[in-house]
Design a protein around this motif. Structure first.
Motif, mmCIF file in Angstrom:
data_model
loop_
_atom_site.group_PDB
_atom_site.id
_atom_site.type_symbol
_atom_site.label_atom_id
_atom_site.label_comp_id
_atom_site.label_asym_id
_atom_site.label_seq_id
_atom_site.Cartn_x
_atom_site.Cartn_y
_atom_site.Cartn_z
ATOM 1 N N TRP A 263 0.868 -1.183 0.000
ATOM 2 C CA TRP A 263 0.000 0.000 0.000
ATOM 3 C C TRP A 263 0.900 1.226 0.000
ATOM 4 C CZ3 TRP A 263 -4.366 0.893 4.194
ATOM 5 C CH2 TRP A 263 -5.122 2.025 3.840
ATOM 6 N N THR A 264 0.874 1.960 -1.113
ATOM 7 C CA THR A 264 1.728 3.127 -1.302
ATOM 8 C C THR A 264 0.923 4.407 -1.107
ATOM 9 O OG1 THR A 264 1.265 3.469 -3.660
ATOM 10 C CG2 THR A 264 2.883 1.769 -3.094
ATOM 11 N N ASP A 265 1.533 5.543 -1.415
ATOM 12 C CA ASP A 265 0.818 6.824 -1.356
ATOM 13 C C ASP A 265 -0.223 6.948 -2.451
ATOM 14 O OD1 ASP A 265 2.216 7.671 0.852
ATOM 15 O OD2 ASP A 265 3.759 8.713 -0.295
ATOM 16 N N ASP A 266 -0.196 6.023 -3.422
ATOM 17 C CA ASP A 266 -1.146 6.077 -4.537
ATOM 18 C C ASP A 266 -2.197 4.981 -4.501
ATOM 19 O OD1 ASP A 266 0.159 8.293 -5.759
ATOM 20 O OD2 ASP A 266 1.687 6.936 -6.529
ATOM 21 N N GLY A 267 -1.980 3.944 -3.713
ATOM 22 C CA GLY A 267 -2.938 2.850 -3.657
ATOM 23 C C GLY A 267 -2.266 1.524 -3.396
ATOM 24 N N VAL A 268 -2.956 0.429 -3.733
ATOM 25 C CA VAL A 268 -2.448 -0.912 -3.460
ATOM 26 C C VAL A 268 -1.935 -1.554 -4.740
ATOM 27 C CG1 VAL A 268 -3.959 -1.262 -1.472
ATOM 28 C CG2 VAL A 268 -4.727 -1.966 -3.731
ATOM 29 N N GLY A 342 -6.569 1.657 -6.536
ATOM 30 C CA GLY A 342 -6.476 2.862 -5.736
ATOM 31 C C GLY A 342 -6.430 2.547 -4.249
ATOM 32 N N HIS A 343 -6.599 3.584 -3.433
ATOM 33 C CA HIS A 343 -6.616 3.380 -1.981
ATOM 34 C C HIS A 343 -7.863 2.596 -1.584
ATOM 35 C CE1 HIS A 343 -3.200 5.990 -1.334
ATOM 36 N NE2 HIS A 343 -3.780 6.953 -2.028
ATOM 37 N N LYS A 345 -11.130 1.589 0.258
ATOM 38 C CA LYS A 345 -12.186 2.289 0.996
ATOM 39 C C LYS A 345 -12.605 1.486 2.224
ATOM 40 C CE LYS A 345 -12.378 5.334 -2.342
ATOM 41 N NZ LYS A 345 -11.784 6.685 -2.146
ATOM 42 N N LYS A 418 -2.258 5.255 7.417
ATOM 43 C CA LYS A 418 -2.906 5.220 6.105
ATOM 44 C C LYS A 418 -4.427 5.185 6.224
ATOM 45 C CE LYS A 418 0.960 3.233 3.536
ATOM 46 N NZ LYS A 418 1.094 4.354 2.596
ATOM 47 N N HIS A 422 -6.576 8.275 4.607
ATOM 48 C CA HIS A 422 -7.443 8.001 3.460
ATOM 49 C C HIS A 422 -8.875 7.655 3.874
ATOM 50 C CE1 HIS A 422 -3.926 8.213 0.908
ATOM 51 N NE2 HIS A 422 -3.309 7.362 1.692
ATOM 52 N N VAL A 424 -10.392 5.314 5.749
ATOM 53 C CA VAL A 424 -10.748 3.931 5.427
ATOM 54 C C VAL A 424 -11.588 3.329 6.551
ATOM 55 C CG1 VAL A 424 -9.842 1.664 4.801
ATOM 56 C CG2 VAL A 424 -8.574 3.722 4.180
#
Length: 537
Positions: A263-268, A342-343, A345, A418, A422, A424
């Motif tokens: 899981w990065t700053d942009d998503g998985v 993406g990230h 939810k 994270k 984000h 979540v």
């Protein structure tokens, strides 16, 4: 093979001391590897076209024989103990020389591949095998470079997998004849004495779990992941038997991967290029995606045919209950390629609670999420292992302790950061028992679990009323579409309410006792997620 490619691979083998290999097959296709495997008498074809073989003495990982070399890189970073066992650097060098000597004058299968679907965090891996089937497994499980990417391929990590090489424990410093050893300084993984293919993929998973959180602040996760039409990713953590693969295989959502992600700053993103699924009791009705993926190129491990046929009997446990299949992601019709999203939810922690205490679905605060993530709870039931006659609690930090070289709180704090950043939702899902413990109550129906997960994904639980579990402090919805309200509060399902309270308090004590070893490194927010144990007077 182009001459430049051949020169590159031979130089790479020379660097490892393998200049005298009898023959080198480099990046063979699945068809070529299957022909090699048949010629080598490694296995046979099933009627679906899948290749079936036995992994030998070991039909699963051997965690007590997994080591990490202790040196200036790992000494103060690895969380040493029963899981991450230290190995002497000098002994590694001597054992490595013995392995290399055993490989010279043998036929070798070499594969260059990637680990990590996000190119920014990708690991270049070179795998050297003595078995064609194992090399096919690596083709399935890792990402395939394009031809132009192979022109100037330089490995970040190398794996030497030699099932026929057995160590001498008294001389080599291993515990047994088999071993799996990671050397971060030399960027080499040695696997010997075992033909179980999972040791290779979990070795690279452990490497990424060490490198990414420390250097890149990427959360490494032992989980499955899928994505919906609105680019809403979902992540499923869970130990074996909790439903991780089953529940992420949703026909209405696309599969990102079934086991290992970052899981990065942009998503998985998926670490792997394939799936490695259990097939015990497999049917098309229960697991249509897995069933249809078992075709040419797939590898079945330790299964058996119906007598007189080449049709697999998936109920057969003659060799092991841990029968498996590996196949590339493109065998799944609804797989996302490249496997990124993406990230998330929503994140789901899956647990099979055999005590019948935890609610079938509950929403966690950030502190509770980190606490339960570090705990990694599920339960074994009677009959799953020799000697187990009553449900037993199992705690595996981060839902994957055997593959986590760093202290569990490192991963938990990254998760907390994270999920807050984000926004979540994190849910705890009990796929185990309701109405009583195992032997008294009933397993929660899969259709209800699917309905609860779908409701969470669709936002249908955002505005319902919740109540708080008195012991675990979990927020339990009072209603959920297509699910009987009476099962949402576990105590309501028990006929003997006092017995429920006793069992809930017992499980809470086990959580607290297990967490004692993490308290020193856990912050106040994490500790606030602990259950409340009722002290007996």
């Amino acid at each position: 093979m182009k001459k430049s490619n051949l020169k590159s691979i031979m130089q790479g083998l020379d660097e490892l001391g393998l200049s005298n290999a009898r023959g080198v097959s480099w990046n063979l296709t699945p068809a070529e590897l299957v022909m090699e495997a048949i010629k080598n008498h490694e296995g046979v074809l099933a009627d679906t076209g899948a290749f079936m073989w036995d992994t030998g003495k070991f039909t699963g990982r051997a965690p007590k024989d997994r080591f990490i070399v202790k040196d200036e890189i790992t000494e103060n970073t690895v969380w040493w103990g029963n899981i991450n066992q230290e190995f002497d650097a000098e002994k590694f060098d001597k054992l490595y020389d013995k392995v290399v000597k055993s490989l010279n004058y043998k036929r070798l299968y070499v594969r260059d591949c990637f680990a990590g679907a996000d190119p920014r965090y990708r690991l270049n891996v070179r795998i050297i095998d003595t078995q064609a089937t194992h090399n096919l497994f690596c083709y399935n499980m890792f990402l395939k470079p394009e031809n132009d990417e192979l022109e100037d391929f330089h490995p970040d990590f190398r794996i030497l997998a030699v099932p026929e090489f057995e160590a001498d424990p008294e001389v080599d410093g291993t515990r047994s004849k088999n071993f799996a050893i990671i050397n971060f300084k030399k960027r080499i993984i040695l696997v010997g004495g075992t033909g179980y293919t999972g040791e290779t993929k979990k070795g690279i998973f452990s490497v990424l779990n060490f490198l990414l959180p420390e250097k890149e602040k990427v959360l490494a996760m032992h989980c499955s992941a899928n994505i919906g039409e609105k680019d809403d990713a979902a992540v499923f953590f869970g130990l074996s038997g909790t439903g991780k693969t089953t529940l992420s295989a949703d026909p209405n959502r696309q599969l990102i991967g079934d086991d290992e992600h970052g899981w990065t700053d942009d998503g998985v993103f998926n670490f792997e290029g394939g799936c490695y699924a259990k097939v015990i009791d497999l049917t098309r009705e229960k697991e249509p995606e897995i069933w249809d993926a078992i075709k040419f190129g797939a590898i079945l491990e330790n299964t058996r045919f119906f007598p007189g046929t080449t049709t697999v009997d998936y109920e057969n446990t003659e060799v092991t209950e841990n029968t498996r299949v590996s196949y590339p992601l493109n065998h799944i019709s609804n797989a996302v390629l490249p496997s990124v999203g993406g990230h998330p939810k929503n994140i789901f922690f899956l647990t099979c609670d055999a005590y019948g205490v935890l609610p079938p679905i509950s929403k966690l605060t950030p502190g509770q999420a980190m606490y339960h993530f570090i705990s990694g709870y599920t339960a074994k039931v009677a009959g799953t292992e020799a000697g187990i006659t009553e449900p037993q609690s199992v705690f595996s930090a981060c839902f994957g302790a055997p593959f986590m070289p760093l202290h569990p709180t490192k991963y938990a704090e990254l998760l907390g950061e994270k999920m807050v950043k984000h926004d979540v939702n994190i849910w705890l899902i009990n796929t185990g028992w309701s109405g009583g413990a195992y032997g008294v109550g009933n397993r929660i129906k899969l259709k209800y679990t699917r309905a609860m997960i779908t409701a969470a994904l669709d936002g249908k639980l955002d505005n319902v009323e919740f109540e708080t579990h008195p012991v675990f402090g979990l927020a339990m919805p009072k209603e959920c579409p297509e699910v009987p309200s009476m099962i949402l509060n576990p105590k309501v399902t028990w006929e003997n309410k006092d017995a429920y309270d006793d069992k809930a308090n017992l499980l809470a004590k086990e959580f607290v006792k297990n967490f004692e070893k993490y308290e020193e490194n856990a912050n106040d927010e994490i500790m606030a997620g602990a259950p409340k144990v009722v002290v007996e007077q």
